[in-house]
Design an enzyme around this catalytic site. Structure first.
Site, PDB file in Angstrom:
ATOM      1  N   LYS A  45      -9.169   6.789   8.225  1.00  0.00           N
ATOM      2  CA  LYS A  45      -8.614   7.897   7.431  1.00  0.00           C
ATOM      3  C   LYS A  45      -7.506   7.402   6.508  1.00  0.00           C
ATOM      4  O   LYS A  45      -7.486   7.728   5.321  1.00  0.00           O
ATOM      5  CB  LYS A  45      -8.050   8.973   8.368  1.00  0.00           C
ATOM      6  CG  LYS A  45      -7.180   9.998   7.654  1.00  0.00           C
ATOM      7  CD  LYS A  45      -6.644  11.080   8.569  1.00  0.00           C
ATOM      8  CE  LYS A  45      -5.359  10.752   9.292  1.00  0.00           C
ATOM      9  NZ  LYS A  45      -4.116  10.918   8.503  1.00  0.00           N
ATOM     10  N   ASN A  46      -6.586   6.612   7.037  1.00  0.00           N
ATOM     11  CA  ASN A  46      -5.405   6.250   6.259  1.00  0.00           C
ATOM     12  C   ASN A  46      -5.656   5.146   5.235  1.00  0.00           C
ATOM     13  O   ASN A  46      -4.763   4.782   4.476  1.00  0.00           O
ATOM     14  CB  ASN A  46      -4.235   5.896   7.184  1.00  0.00           C
ATOM     15  CG  ASN A  46      -3.676   7.143   7.857  1.00  0.00           C
ATOM     16  OD1 ASN A  46      -4.026   8.268   7.488  1.00  0.00           O
ATOM     17  ND2 ASN A  46      -2.815   6.950   8.842  1.00  0.00           N
TER      18      ASN A  46
ATOM     19  N   CYS B 262       7.547  18.478   7.786  1.00  0.00           N
ATOM     20  CA  CYS B 262       6.338  18.658   8.585  1.00  0.00           C
ATOM     21  C   CYS B 262       6.674  18.442  10.040  1.00  0.00           C
ATOM     22  O   CYS B 262       7.802  18.108  10.391  1.00  0.00           O
ATOM     23  CB  CYS B 262       5.208  17.749   8.125  1.00  0.00           C
ATOM     24  SG  CYS B 262       5.165  16.169   8.909  1.00  0.00           S
TER      25      CYS B 262
ATOM     26  N   ARG C 255      10.576  13.356   6.798  1.00  0.00           N
ATOM     27  CA  ARG C 255       9.681  12.599   5.939  1.00  0.00           C
ATOM     28  C   ARG C 255       9.954  12.774   4.440  1.00  0.00           C
ATOM     29  O   ARG C 255       9.156  13.357   3.706  1.00  0.00           O
ATOM     30  CB  ARG C 255       8.211  12.946   6.253  1.00  0.00           C
ATOM     31  CG  ARG C 255       7.864  12.696   7.705  1.00  0.00           C
ATOM     32  CD  ARG C 255       6.405  12.961   7.992  1.00  0.00           C
ATOM     33  NE  ARG C 255       5.535  11.896   7.536  1.00  0.00           N
ATOM     34  CZ  ARG C 255       4.226  11.966   7.534  1.00  0.00           C
ATOM     35  NH1 ARG C 255       3.629  13.062   7.928  1.00  0.00           N
ATOM     36  NH2 ARG C 255       3.496  10.952   7.133  1.00  0.00           N
TER      37      ARG C 255
ATOM     38  N   ASP D 198       1.364   5.931  15.315  1.00  0.00           N
ATOM     39  CA  ASP D 198       0.204   6.825  15.396  1.00  0.00           C
ATOM     40  C   ASP D 198      -0.541   6.703  16.731  1.00  0.00           C
ATOM     41  O   ASP D 198      -1.507   7.444  16.964  1.00  0.00           O
ATOM     42  CB  ASP D 198      -0.766   6.562  14.233  1.00  0.00           C
ATOM     43  CG  ASP D 198      -0.175   7.008  12.900  1.00  0.00           C
ATOM     44  OD1 ASP D 198       0.838   7.716  12.896  1.00  0.00           O
ATOM     45  OD2 ASP D 198      -0.751   6.639  11.852  1.00  0.00           O
TER      46      ASP D 198
ATOM     47  N   ARG E  90      -8.757  16.993  11.417  1.00  0.00           N
ATOM     48  CA  ARG E  90      -8.152  16.294  10.272  1.00  0.00           C
ATOM     49  C   ARG E  90      -8.354  14.789  10.378  1.00  0.00           C
ATOM     50  O   ARG E  90      -8.442  14.106   9.360  1.00  0.00           O
ATOM     51  CB  ARG E  90      -6.642  16.571  10.214  1.00  0.00           C
ATOM     52  CG  ARG E  90      -6.309  17.991   9.881  1.00  0.00           C
ATOM     53  CD  ARG E  90      -4.836  18.138   9.640  1.00  0.00           C
ATOM     54  NE  ARG E  90      -4.428  17.352   8.473  1.00  0.00           N
ATOM     55  CZ  ARG E  90      -3.221  17.388   7.944  1.00  0.00           C
ATOM     56  NH1 ARG E  90      -2.299  18.155   8.465  1.00  0.00           N
ATOM     57  NH2 ARG E  90      -2.933  16.657   6.896  1.00  0.00           N
TER      58      ARG E  90
HETATM   59  C1  EPZ Z   1       1.765   6.760   6.797  1.00  0.00           C
HETATM   60  O1  EPZ Z   1       2.603   7.838   6.481  1.00  0.00           O
HETATM   61  C2  EPZ Z   1       0.590   7.324   7.551  1.00  0.00           C
HETATM   62  N1  EPZ Z   1      -0.136   8.266   6.709  1.00  0.00           N
HETATM   63  C3  EPZ Z   1       1.067   7.994   8.829  1.00  0.00           C
HETATM   64  O2  EPZ Z   1      -0.060   8.437   9.554  1.00  0.00           O
HETATM   65  C4  EPZ Z   1       1.821   6.966   9.677  1.00  0.00           C
HETATM   66  O3  EPZ Z   1       2.352   7.610  10.816  1.00  0.00           O
HETATM   67  C5  EPZ Z   1       2.947   6.342   8.853  1.00  0.00           C
HETATM   68  O4  EPZ Z   1       2.429   5.796   7.616  1.00  0.00           O
HETATM   69  C6  EPZ Z   1       3.669   5.227   9.582  1.00  0.00           C
HETATM   70  O5  EPZ Z   1       2.763   4.229   9.949  1.00  0.00           O
HETATM   71  C7  EPZ Z   1      -1.095   7.826   5.900  1.00  0.00           C
HETATM   72  O6  EPZ Z   1      -1.341   6.642   5.757  1.00  0.00           O
HETATM   73  C8  EPZ Z   1      -1.875   8.842   5.151  1.00  0.00           C
HETATM   74  P1  EPZ Z   1       6.032   5.980   5.865  1.00  0.00           P
HETATM   75  P2  EPZ Z   1       3.799   7.678   5.430  1.00  0.00           P
HETATM   76  O7  EPZ Z   1       6.370   6.204   4.442  1.00  0.00           O
HETATM   77  O8  EPZ Z   1       3.368   6.736   4.378  1.00  0.00           O
HETATM   78  C9  EPZ Z   1      10.695   7.143   6.055  1.00  0.00           C
HETATM   79  C10 EPZ Z   1      -1.311   9.984  10.891  1.00  0.00           C
HETATM   80  O9  EPZ Z   1      -1.164  10.563  11.995  1.00  0.00           O
HETATM   81  N2  EPZ Z   1      10.638   7.354   4.609  1.00  0.00           N
HETATM   82  O10 EPZ Z   1       5.633   4.614   6.277  1.00  0.00           O
HETATM   83  O11 EPZ Z   1       4.193   9.034   5.021  1.00  0.00           O
HETATM   84  C11 EPZ Z   1       9.871   8.171   6.810  1.00  0.00           C
HETATM   85  O12 EPZ Z   1      10.564   9.382   6.985  1.00  0.00           O
HETATM   86  C12 EPZ Z   1      -0.150   9.812   9.940  1.00  0.00           C
HETATM   87  O13 EPZ Z   1      -2.386   9.554  10.480  1.00  0.00           O
HETATM   88  C13 EPZ Z   1      11.814   7.603   3.923  1.00  0.00           C
HETATM   89  O14 EPZ Z   1      12.902   7.664   4.515  1.00  0.00           O
HETATM   90  O15 EPZ Z   1       4.925   7.023   6.336  1.00  0.00           O
HETATM   91  C14 EPZ Z   1       9.601   7.448   8.105  1.00  0.00           C
HETATM   92  O16 EPZ Z   1      10.719   7.545   8.950  1.00  0.00           O
HETATM   93  C15 EPZ Z   1       1.016  10.663  10.147  1.00  0.00           C
HETATM   94  N3  EPZ Z   1      11.766   7.824   2.579  1.00  0.00           N
HETATM   95  C16 EPZ Z   1       9.442   5.994   7.655  1.00  0.00           C
HETATM   96  O17 EPZ Z   1      10.079   5.914   6.377  1.00  0.00           O
HETATM   97  C17 EPZ Z   1      10.585   7.762   1.881  1.00  0.00           C
HETATM   98  O18 EPZ Z   1      10.602   7.954   0.666  1.00  0.00           O
HETATM   99  C18 EPZ Z   1       8.019   5.498   7.527  1.00  0.00           C
HETATM  100  O19 EPZ Z   1       7.277   6.435   6.749  1.00  0.00           O
HETATM  101  C19 EPZ Z   1       9.391   7.493   2.590  1.00  0.00           C
HETATM  102  C20 EPZ Z   1       9.463   7.288   3.951  1.00  0.00           C
END
Ligand code: EPZ
Length: 429
Positions: A22-23, A126, A131, A316, A408
């Site tokens: 998916k990701n 969310c 996030r 995840d 999903r």
């Molecule tokens: C991706 O989300 C995945 N989604 C998530 O999968 C996964 O949990 C996550 O990466 C971490 O591995 C997809 O690939 C579609 P991040 P993403 O930006 O990109 C902080 C699932 O269940 N952050 O790596 O949104 C954030 O809050 C899902 O399939 C900022 O502070 O995650 C978090 O603490 C849910 N500012 C950390 O970084 C930003 O601008 C990592 O988030 C962006 C992120």
């Protein structure tokens, strides 16, 4: 809304086909916005999120055609998507759509890079934490975009195109890295991304972009160098197997005991999680067909695990591991470092008889001799599936409500588990 009924206590035996990730699929579909030519994606999973993203792309004028089933294909084979963004008719991604799936915010990068402007709703909070998108915005600004926030929308402009630049992420972000790579691919000049996310899905998207004519080096490491090109073309790309689905079924087998081959799974995509299972006493054997997971009657050793960006243990799979450790022989500790509030499953697991104490980002799980079925529900995808894992080992019947969340991210979960002997069925509303 559909529900899933599970009668626990059956071992799992047989094989489970692992679907496309998916990701990886979601950013690959979004990358189609970078070219007017057709992008063909194979091994795309049948998931609600894929359907929703199709609608979101449709709103920008993208044409998505789903290839028909070929003779000899089993119903589990992934679908083939032909995606064509020849005419982008709208560079706005509205709140009603973006608020339903956070990853859709990432359309901001290809729209800005190709069209010189994008207006994308802020994704909002969310169930697994705040996030924010500040790092995604920072990355686009480093490439010369002018950004303003207007009425809940991020408005990005680069009238004369994006320019290569240096992006150093203070924190590893998957979405930030995807966004930076997509934008930099069509920027003028060279971009260097430091502290990039190393998740396999980043490399998969970069591989596809390179087939489309991009010049990306180092994807899969923490330093990525992108030489911008003037245009990208079409390509054909096969999505990598889903490592989170793989890990989830591995934990389900570890929970019930039994012997299952996870077909098409690739161990190198989730070595940290497999190592944890091995430490817990589960047999993990890479085979030509995929990964074989087995556990006989012996108990599970407790573990101490901290979630980390790849190649560490993935957030995840945190909820699923917690479900598993409710049956560990002793005390386990799980620390969640990626999302501050990703413990929605704890209260629901407690309804099945789990003993879990939370202190900040650390959960202490005391293994119990038995779990007992109950009605449960969860508000995010991975939390929901952790309840399924617990239910498979619980005495009596568990009813998992709000199956929408499972749909999903897990293709035909109940069929895959029932195929290995689980007593599980979907009750349609
Ligand atoms: C991706 O989300 C995945 N989604 C998530 O999968 C996964 O949990 C996550 O990466 C971490 O591995 C997809 O690939 C579609 P991040 P993403 O930006 O990109 C902080 C699932 O269940 N952050 O790596 O949104 C954030 O809050 C899902 O399939 C900022 O502070 O995650 C978090 O603490 C849910 N500012 C950390 O970084 C930003 O601008 C990592 O988030 C962006 C992120």
């Amino acid at each position: 809304m559909d529900r899933i009924r599970i009668a626990g206590g059956r071992r799992l035996n047989g094989s489970i086909p692992i679907s496309g990730a998916k990701n990886a699929t979601l950013p690959l579909m979004i990358a189609s916005l970078l070219t007017e030519e057709t992008l063909v994606l194979e091994n795309v999973p049948r998931l609600a999120d894929v359907g929703l993203l199709q609608r979101i792309l449709g709103n920008h004028g993208v044409d998505v055609m789903i290839g028909g089933k070929r003779p000899g294909e089993t119903s589990y084979d992934g679908q083939t998507l032909h995606i064509c963004a020849a005419n982008i008719i709208d560079t706005t991604a509205p709140y009603e759509l973006v608020s339903r799936m956070r990853a859709s915010f990432w359309v901001i990068a290809p729209l800005l890079a190709r069209m010189g402007e994008a207006r994308v709703s802020m994704p909002g909070g969310c169930a697994i934490g705040t996030r924010p998108v500040d790092l995604l915005i920072m990355a686009l600004e480093r490439l010369g975009a002018a950004i303003e926030i207007d009425g809940g929308y991020v408005v990005a402009r680069a009238g004369r195109g994006l320019k290569g630049g240096e992006i150093k992420f203070p924190k590893v972000t998957v979405g930030g890295t995807h966004t930076a790579i997509m934008a930099a691919s069509l920027a003028n000049g060279t971009t260097v991304i430091e502290n990039a996310a190393r998740e396999p899905e980043i490399k998969d998207v970069a591989d596809c972009l390179n087939k489309m004519g991009a010049k990306i080096a180092g994807a899969g490491t923490s330093r990525i160098v992108i030489e911008g090109v003037a245009r990208l073309g079409g390509a054909r790309h096969r999505v990598i197997p889903d490592r989170i689905e793989t890990g989830t079924y591995a934990m389900a087998v570890a929970m019930t005991g039994g012997d299952v081959v996870l077909e098409n799974a690739q161990p190198e995509l989730l070595q940290a999680a497999l190592d944890v299972l091995i430490r817990a006493g589960v047999e993990v054997t890479p085979t030509n067909a995929g990964i074989r997971i087995a556990r006989d009657g012996s108990g599970l050793a407790p573990v101490d695990v901290t979630t980390q960006p790849f190649p560490g243990f993935p957030t995840d799979l945190q909820a699923q591991l917690m479900a598993l450790m409710t049956r560990g022989r002793g005390i386990s500790h799980i620390t969640e470092t990626i999302f501050e509030n990703r413990f929605m499953h704890v209260q629901e697991l407690a309804r099945l008889g789990a003993r879990i104490a939370l202190s900040g980002e650390r959960a202490t799980i005391e293994g119990v001799d038995r779990l007992k079925g109950a009605p449960v529900m969860a508000t995010d995808l991975r939390a929901s599936v952790s309840l399924v894992i617990a239910a498979l080992a619980a005495e009596g019947e568990t009813m998992v409500n709000r199956v929408y969340h499972l749909d999903r991210g897990f293709e035909r979960l109940e069929d895959k588990l029932a195929g290995c002997g689980a007593a599980i069925e979907r009750i349609s509303a």
